[in-house]
Design a protein around this motif. Structure first.
Motif, PDB file in Angstrom:
ATOM      1  N   MET A   4       0.847  -1.178   0.000  1.00 45.38           N
ATOM      2  CA  MET A   4       0.000   0.000   0.000  1.00 45.38           C
ATOM      3  C   MET A   4       0.891   1.238   0.000  1.00 45.38           C
ATOM      4  SD  MET A   4      -2.827   1.113   2.853  1.00 45.38           S
ATOM      5  CE  MET A   4      -4.311   0.539   2.078  1.00 45.38           C
ATOM      6  N   ALA A   5       0.535   2.216  -0.781  1.00 46.28           N
ATOM      7  CA  ALA A   5       1.309   3.450  -0.856  1.00 46.28           C
ATOM      8  C   ALA A   5       1.208   4.202   0.468  1.00 46.28           C
ATOM      9  CB  ALA A   5       0.786   4.317  -1.997  1.00 46.28           C
ATOM     10  N   ASN A   6       2.215   5.021   0.759  1.00 46.45           N
ATOM     11  CA  ASN A   6       2.195   5.832   1.968  1.00 46.45           C
ATOM     12  C   ASN A   6       1.154   6.928   1.780  1.00 46.45           C
ATOM     13  OD1 ASN A   6       2.762   6.922   4.397  1.00 46.45           O
ATOM     14  ND2 ASN A   6       4.872   7.496   3.923  1.00 46.45           N
ATOM     15  N   THR A   7       0.028   6.788   2.456  1.00 51.98           N
ATOM     16  CA  THR A   7      -1.127   7.655   2.272  1.00 51.98           C
ATOM     17  C   THR A   7      -1.371   8.471   3.531  1.00 51.98           C
ATOM     18  OG1 THR A   7      -2.080   5.943   0.859  1.00 51.98           O
ATOM     19  CG2 THR A   7      -3.578   7.646   1.631  1.00 51.98           C
ATOM     20  N   GLY A   8      -1.736   9.734   3.371  1.00 51.80           N
ATOM     21  CA  GLY A   8      -2.083  10.565   4.515  1.00 51.80           C
ATOM     22  C   GLY A   8      -3.405  10.126   5.106  1.00 51.80           C
ATOM     23  N   TRP A   9      -3.633  10.403   6.383  1.00 51.30           N
ATOM     24  CA  TRP A   9      -4.837   9.948   7.070  1.00 51.30           C
ATOM     25  C   TRP A   9      -6.110  10.436   6.399  1.00 51.30           C
ATOM     26  CZ3 TRP A   9      -8.450  13.286   8.949  1.00 51.30           C
ATOM     27  CH2 TRP A   9      -8.059  14.618   9.094  1.00 51.30           C
ATOM     28  N   ASN A  10      -6.081  11.611   5.801  1.00 53.20           N
ATOM     29  CA  ASN A  10      -7.295  12.157   5.198  1.00 53.20           C
ATOM     30  C   ASN A  10      -7.489  11.716   3.743  1.00 53.20           C
ATOM     31  OD1 ASN A  10      -5.132  13.624   4.265  1.00 53.20           O
ATOM     32  ND2 ASN A  10      -6.123  15.616   4.479  1.00 53.20           N
ATOM     33  N   GLU A  11      -6.615  10.848   3.225  1.00 52.73           N
ATOM     34  CA  GLU A  11      -6.732  10.355   1.864  1.00 52.73           C
ATOM     35  C   GLU A  11      -7.344   8.963   1.776  1.00 52.73           C
ATOM     36  OE1 GLU A  11      -3.192  11.494  -0.681  1.00 52.73           O
ATOM     37  OE2 GLU A  11      -2.376  11.786   1.343  1.00 52.73           O
ATOM     38  N   PHE A  12      -7.584   8.313   2.927  1.00 48.61           N
ATOM     39  CA  PHE A  12      -8.187   6.987   2.917  1.00 48.61           C
ATOM     40  C   PHE A  12      -9.677   7.088   2.650  1.00 48.61           C
ATOM     41  CE2 PHE A  12      -4.430   6.181   5.591  1.00 48.61           C
ATOM     42  CZ  PHE A  12      -3.896   5.114   4.885  1.00 48.61           C
ATOM     43  N   GLU A  13     -10.215   6.074   1.981  1.00 51.45           N
ATOM     44  CA  GLU A  13     -11.653   6.016   1.766  1.00 51.45           C
ATOM     45  C   GLU A  13     -12.330   5.610   3.066  1.00 51.45           C
ATOM     46  OE1 GLU A  13     -13.011   3.778  -1.587  1.00 51.45           O
ATOM     47  OE2 GLU A  13     -11.176   4.206  -2.704  1.00 51.45           O
ATOM     48  N   ILE A  14     -13.558   6.055   3.253  1.00 48.70           N
ATOM     49  CA  ILE A  14     -14.318   5.689   4.444  1.00 48.70           C
ATOM     50  C   ILE A  14     -14.459   4.171   4.479  1.00 48.70           C
ATOM     51  CG2 ILE A  14     -16.587   5.829   5.564  1.00 48.70           C
ATOM     52  CD1 ILE A  14     -16.804   8.676   4.419  1.00 48.70           C
ATOM     53  N   GLY A  15     -14.178   3.578   5.611  1.00 46.56           N
ATOM     54  CA  GLY A  15     -14.278   2.133   5.773  1.00 46.56           C
ATOM     55  C   GLY A  15     -13.035   1.373   5.338  1.00 46.56           C
ATOM     56  N   ALA A  16     -11.973   2.088   4.962  1.00 47.46           N
ATOM     57  CA  ALA A  16     -10.746   1.414   4.530  1.00 47.46           C
ATOM     58  C   ALA A  16     -10.149   0.624   5.688  1.00 47.46           C
ATOM     59  CB  ALA A  16      -9.733   2.441   4.017  1.00 47.46           C
ATOM     60  N   MET A  17      -9.563  -0.529   5.386  1.00 52.43           N
ATOM     61  CA  MET A  17      -8.909  -1.336   6.408  1.00 52.43           C
ATOM     62  C   MET A  17      -7.406  -1.087   6.326  1.00 52.43           C
ATOM     63  SD  MET A  17      -8.914  -5.426   7.027  1.00 52.43           S
ATOM     64  CE  MET A  17      -7.539  -5.877   5.981  1.00 52.43           C
ATOM     65  N   LEU A  18      -6.818  -0.707   7.429  1.00 47.98           N
ATOM     66  CA  LEU A  18      -5.380  -0.464   7.475  1.00 47.98           C
ATOM     67  C   LEU A  18      -4.718  -1.617   8.203  1.00 47.98           C
ATOM     68  CD1 LEU A  18      -5.382   3.308   8.441  1.00 47.98           C
ATOM     69  CD2 LEU A  18      -5.335   2.292   6.168  1.00 47.98           C
ATOM     70  N   ARG A  19      -3.768  -2.227   7.582  1.00 48.38           N
ATOM     71  CA  ARG A  19      -3.059  -3.333   8.200  1.00 48.38           C
ATOM     72  C   ARG A  19      -1.929  -2.772   9.061  1.00 48.38           C
ATOM     73  NH1 ARG A  19      -4.884  -8.011   6.218  1.00 48.38           N
ATOM     74  NH2 ARG A  19      -5.874  -7.982   4.196  1.00 48.38           N
ATOM     75  N   SER A  20      -1.806  -3.324  10.248  1.00 46.77           N
ATOM     76  CA  SER A  20      -0.785  -2.851  11.168  1.00 46.77           C
ATOM     77  C   SER A  20       0.612  -3.301  10.777  1.00 46.77           C
ATOM     78  CB  SER A  20      -1.074  -3.353  12.581  1.00 46.77           C
ATOM     79  OG  SER A  20      -2.264  -2.778  13.053  1.00 46.77           O
ATOM     80  N   PHE A  21       0.696  -4.476  10.148  1.00 45.44           N
ATOM     81  CA  PHE A  21       1.998  -5.060   9.832  1.00 45.44           C
ATOM     82  C   PHE A  21       2.106  -5.389   8.353  1.00 45.44           C
ATOM     83  CE2 PHE A  21       0.853  -6.444  14.157  1.00 45.44           C
ATOM     84  CZ  PHE A  21       1.889  -5.856  14.865  1.00 45.44           C
ATOM     85  N   ASP A  22       3.320  -5.364   7.854  1.00 48.27           N
ATOM     86  CA  ASP A  22       3.603  -5.892   6.527  1.00 48.27           C
ATOM     87  C   ASP A  22       4.007  -7.345   6.717  1.00 48.27           C
ATOM     88  OD1 ASP A  22       3.136  -3.512   5.155  1.00 48.27           O
ATOM     89  OD2 ASP A  22       5.213  -2.836   5.389  1.00 48.27           O
ATOM     90  N   GLY A  23       3.546  -8.220   5.856  1.00 47.60           N
ATOM     91  CA  GLY A  23       3.898  -9.636   5.969  1.00 47.60           C
ATOM     92  C   GLY A  23       2.896 -10.392   6.803  1.00 47.60           C
ATOM     93  N   VAL A  24       3.258 -11.613   7.167  1.00 46.10           N
ATOM     94  CA  VAL A  24       2.393 -12.486   7.958  1.00 46.10           C
ATOM     95  C   VAL A  24       2.415 -12.036   9.414  1.00 46.10           C
ATOM     96  CG1 VAL A  24       1.993 -14.873   8.651  1.00 46.10           C
ATOM     97  CG2 VAL A  24       2.923 -14.377   6.384  1.00 46.10           C
ATOM     98  N   VAL A  25       1.243 -11.863  10.004  1.00 46.75           N
ATOM     99  CA  VAL A  25       1.136 -11.322  11.358  1.00 46.75           C
ATOM    100  C   VAL A  25       1.875 -12.176  12.381  1.00 46.75           C
ATOM    101  CG1 VAL A  25      -0.465 -10.708  13.209  1.00 46.75           C
ATOM    102  CG2 VAL A  25      -1.012 -10.133  10.859  1.00 46.75           C
ATOM    103  N   THR A  26       1.801 -13.488  12.284  1.00 50.11           N
ATOM    104  CA  THR A  26       2.451 -14.342  13.284  1.00 50.11           C
ATOM    105  C   THR A  26       3.961 -14.165  13.283  1.00 50.11           C
ATOM    106  OG1 THR A  26       2.467 -16.179  11.718  1.00 50.11           O
ATOM    107  CG2 THR A  26       0.642 -16.094  13.291  1.00 50.11           C
TER     108      THR A  26
END
Length: 132
Positions: free
Chosen positions: A1-23
């Protein structure tokens, strides 16, 4: 995902906390060594917002972990269930850690941002006796 400013996300967008597999990111890996996404708040400092800061006095800490549990910004650094300090890059100075600290005197207290931590610890509040 591109580095996006907080006000550029679409409503309801899901932001992943980590890159790669969470475990791979959380099991046995300390907080600062995890592979955070560029859109995660952990990768951005919010210290500029703060006008007061928590100062930690380890001499009074009982390692109850209340500060770690209640901190809204994951700013409390804990290792092996022991409080070791405050991540000042992510602390906004809300003071919740101080409010939930059960020790007498508190092991965390709020001071002005410019306060010298060693000086404040040397002048720490003494134990308050209970009034009958």
């Amino acid at each position: 995902m591109a580095n996006t400013g907080w006000n550029e996300f679409e409503i309801g967008a899901m932001l992943r906390s980590f890159d790669g597999v969470v475990t791979d990111n959380v099991a046995g890996v300390v907080q600062e060594d995890r592979n955070y996404s560029q859109n995660n708040s952990f990768s951005a400092s919010v210290a500029d917002w703060r006008i007061i800061k928590p100062v930690f006095n380890k001499n009074y800490c009982i390692d109850c972990q209340f500060c770690w549990v209640y901190c809204p910004d994951i700013s409390i650094i804990s290792r092996d269930k022991k409080m070791v300090g405050v991540d000042m890059d992510h602390c906004k100075g809300c003071g919740i850690c101080v409010e939930v600290c059960p020790t007498n005197p508190k092991s965390l207290m709020m001071f002005p941002e410019q306060a010298d931590e060693e000086t404040e610890i040397a002048n720490w509040t003494e134990k308050q006796s209970k009034e009958n």
